[in-house]
Write an enzyme that holds these catalytic residues in place. Structure first.
Site, mmCIF file in Angstrom:
data_model
loop_
_atom_site.group_PDB
_atom_site.id
_atom_site.type_symbol
_atom_site.label_atom_id
_atom_site.label_comp_id
_atom_site.label_asym_id
_atom_site.label_seq_id
_atom_site.Cartn_x
_atom_site.Cartn_y
_atom_site.Cartn_z
ATOM 1 N N LYS A 1 -2.321 9.871 0.125
ATOM 2 C CA LYS A 1 -1.115 9.094 -0.501
ATOM 3 C C LYS A 1 -0.650 9.722 -1.513
ATOM 4 O O LYS A 1 -1.343 9.773 -2.719
ATOM 5 C CB LYS A 1 -1.616 7.772 -0.714
ATOM 6 C CG LYS A 1 -0.324 6.851 -1.145
ATOM 7 C CD LYS A 1 -0.689 5.427 -1.157
ATOM 8 C CE LYS A 1 0.276 4.407 -1.426
ATOM 9 N NZ LYS A 1 0.700 4.466 -2.850
ATOM 10 N N GLN B 1 -9.485 3.496 -0.651
ATOM 11 C CA GLN B 1 -8.644 4.400 -1.353
ATOM 12 C C GLN B 1 -9.439 4.984 -2.470
ATOM 13 O O GLN B 1 -10.050 4.302 -3.273
ATOM 14 C CB GLN B 1 -7.315 3.861 -2.073
ATOM 15 C CG GLN B 1 -6.594 5.048 -2.480
ATOM 16 C CD GLN B 1 -5.424 4.408 -3.205
ATOM 17 O OE1 GLN B 1 -5.306 3.894 -4.056
ATOM 18 N NE2 GLN B 1 -4.214 5.162 -2.654
ATOM 19 N N CYS C 1 -0.584 8.121 -7.945
ATOM 20 C CA CYS C 1 -0.862 7.042 -9.046
ATOM 21 C C CYS C 1 -0.338 7.580 -10.374
ATOM 22 O O CYS C 1 -0.808 8.527 -11.005
ATOM 23 C CB CYS C 1 -2.141 6.526 -9.328
ATOM 24 S SG CYS C 1 -2.310 5.223 -10.505
HETATM 25 C C1 FMN Z 1 0.560 -4.003 -8.633
HETATM 26 C C2 FMN Z 1 0.621 -2.733 -8.144
HETATM 27 C C3 FMN Z 1 -0.675 -2.029 -7.997
HETATM 28 C C4 FMN Z 1 -0.606 -0.833 -7.166
HETATM 29 N N1 FMN Z 1 -1.805 -0.257 -7.189
HETATM 30 C C5 FMN Z 1 -1.988 1.143 -6.316
HETATM 31 C C6 FMN Z 1 -2.996 1.644 -5.940
HETATM 32 O O1 FMN Z 1 -4.280 1.167 -6.474
HETATM 33 N N2 FMN Z 1 -3.052 2.839 -5.162
HETATM 34 C C7 FMN Z 1 -2.000 3.164 -4.841
HETATM 35 O O2 FMN Z 1 -1.762 4.343 -4.248
HETATM 36 N N3 FMN Z 1 -0.774 2.475 -4.995
HETATM 37 C C8 FMN Z 1 -0.722 1.578 -5.852
HETATM 38 N N4 FMN Z 1 0.350 1.188 -6.160
HETATM 39 C C9 FMN Z 1 1.591 1.788 -5.329
HETATM 40 C C10 FMN Z 1 1.946 0.871 -3.838
HETATM 41 O O3 FMN Z 1 0.778 1.111 -3.131
HETATM 42 C C11 FMN Z 1 3.016 1.535 -3.225
HETATM 43 O O4 FMN Z 1 2.982 2.909 -3.176
HETATM 44 C C12 FMN Z 1 4.383 1.250 -4.161
HETATM 45 O O5 FMN Z 1 4.361 -0.165 -4.805
HETATM 46 C C13 FMN Z 1 5.556 1.370 -3.423
HETATM 47 O O6 FMN Z 1 5.673 0.560 -2.078
HETATM 48 P P1 FMN Z 1 6.580 -1.004 -2.211
HETATM 49 O O7 FMN Z 1 7.878 -0.538 -2.743
HETATM 50 O O8 FMN Z 1 6.365 -1.151 -0.814
HETATM 51 O O9 FMN Z 1 5.899 -1.752 -3.018
HETATM 52 C C14 FMN Z 1 0.553 -0.046 -6.727
HETATM 53 C C15 FMN Z 1 1.820 -1.035 -6.691
HETATM 54 C C16 FMN Z 1 1.798 -2.036 -7.296
HETATM 55 C C17 FMN Z 1 3.081 -2.907 -7.421
#
Ligand code: FMN
Length: 326
Positions: free
Chosen positions: A135, A66, A96
């Site tokens: 994304k 990514q 993000c």
């Molecule tokens: C601790 C943490 C770090 C994350 N870091 C990234 C990241 O580096 N890149 C990204 O696209 N999304 C990041 N996200 C978002 C997740 O990829 C995802 O889109 C978001 O948590 C929603 O999905 P979920 O409900 O299944 O957790 C992060 C989420 C969390 C909780």
């Protein structure tokens, strides 16, 4: 195999969580789960020393790197470096919602500059033979219109993106911080289902608060794939049944003990021998016994003992006894 099969079940990129060790553990549990690296800024590869880490990072195929950034030339170079180091896909982070992203113009704020985003996609497409995915969210703010979203998506499709991973909510950076933006504003799964209907040739991966394999399977009636983040990290053994449930393949691992003894412990041992601390690995295993009778005792024992200087694998063996009620 059709490409969409590869994306049916994805492990989300999570900075500070889904490092290469976590992704290796994912691979021990499931051969087909598509893993995403943590966000890496393209300049860390083209101007910094992250290039050196890339080779180790790609071990868990199928895996995407990514990338974040808004400099097409640097993104193109970084995508080539990912290709050279064996990644299977480039994923651009356009979702993000961090203040750092606003200052440096990467992540979510690029949803407000679809022309530049498309330029970035085109640079990655031209930079390597790897597929390029995006994304994003349903919008960068609560007022983000459907027309704006469609324009964003269509420009990126024209630039060569054939697959979008959509966190099924808009963002609201005025009202919420980065973490709050992962639970608010409300989800709108149907909006992503409608994108699939509108653009059937494009692959749509749904992300956001999917908690169980059953929920994931329900969504797969409407989209090509699902991506789970927190639910996987907080219950890593969910992965052990992904191959049979989602890919019609035999599962690799049948018990937590088997996973630990046959896969995780040899992997960790090889790295402890090189001087790495136990805590680097154990932190990804804290959720292994989630929903099992001794889950709390397992977690507590590891939290109290695995972080001590010089902690050895004995800690893990002892925790295993506790977790299995031996
Ligand atoms: C601790 C943490 C770090 C994350 N870091 C990234 C990241 O580096 N890149 C990204 O696209 N999304 C990041 N996200 C978002 C997740 O990829 C995802 O889109 C978001 O948590 C929603 O999905 P979920 O409900 O299944 O957790 C992060 C989420 C969390 C909780």
């Amino acid at each position: 195999m059709p490409k969409y099969i590869l994306h049916r079940f994805c492990a989300a990129p999570m900075l500070g969580a889904t490092d290469r060790h976590f992704r290796s553990f994912v691979r021990f549990l499931s051969q087909k789960t598509f893993v995403y690296s943590e966000l890496v800024h393209c300049h860390a590869i083209t101007k910094g020393n992250y290039r050196i880490e890339l080779a180790e990072n790609a071990a868990a195929h199928p895996a995407a790197l990514q990338l974040a950034g808004c400099d097409p030339q640097s993104l193109g170079e970084a995508s080539y470096a990912a290709y050279q180091n064996g990644f299977d896909e480039i994923n651009l982070n356009i979702g993000c919602p961090s203040p750092k992203g606003v200052v440096s113009n990467f992540g979510l704020c690029l949803m407000d500059d679809p022309e530049l985003t498309a330029e970035c996609v085109r640079a990655c497409v031209q930079g390597s033979p790897l597929p390029v995915t995006v994304k994003c969210r349903l919008g960068s703010n609560p007022e983000y219109s459907k027309d704006k979203l469609l324009k964003f998506l269509e420009l990126n499709m024209a630039a060569g993106c054939r697959c979008f991973i959509v966190h099924a909510r808009k963002a609201d950076m005025q009202s919420f911080d980065t973490a709050q933006n992962r639970t608010k504003p409300p989800l709108d799964y149907e909006a992503v289902y409608r994108l699939k209907q509108r653009y059937p040739e494009t692959e749509w991966i749904l992300n956001g608060d999917i908690k169980t394999a059953k929920q994931a399977q329900e969504h797969l009636q409407y989209v090509d794939g699902v991506m789970l983040g927190r639910a996987l990290y907080h219950n890593i053994f969910l992965l052990a049944s992904v191959d049979s449930r989602f890919f019609d393949l035999p599962d690799l691992i049948h018990s937590r003990r088997e996973f630990l003894i046959q896969k995780a412990i040899p992997y960790i041992q090889a790295r402890l021998d090189k001087g790495k601390p136990l805590s680097h690995f154990v932190r990804h295993l804290l959720s292994l016994y989630q929903y099992q009778p001794h889950a709390n005792a397992w977690r507590r024992f590891l939290a109290e003992n695995a972080y001590k200087p010089g902690a050895s694998l004995d800690v893990l063996y002892k925790a295993l006894e506790i977790a299995e009620g031996v």
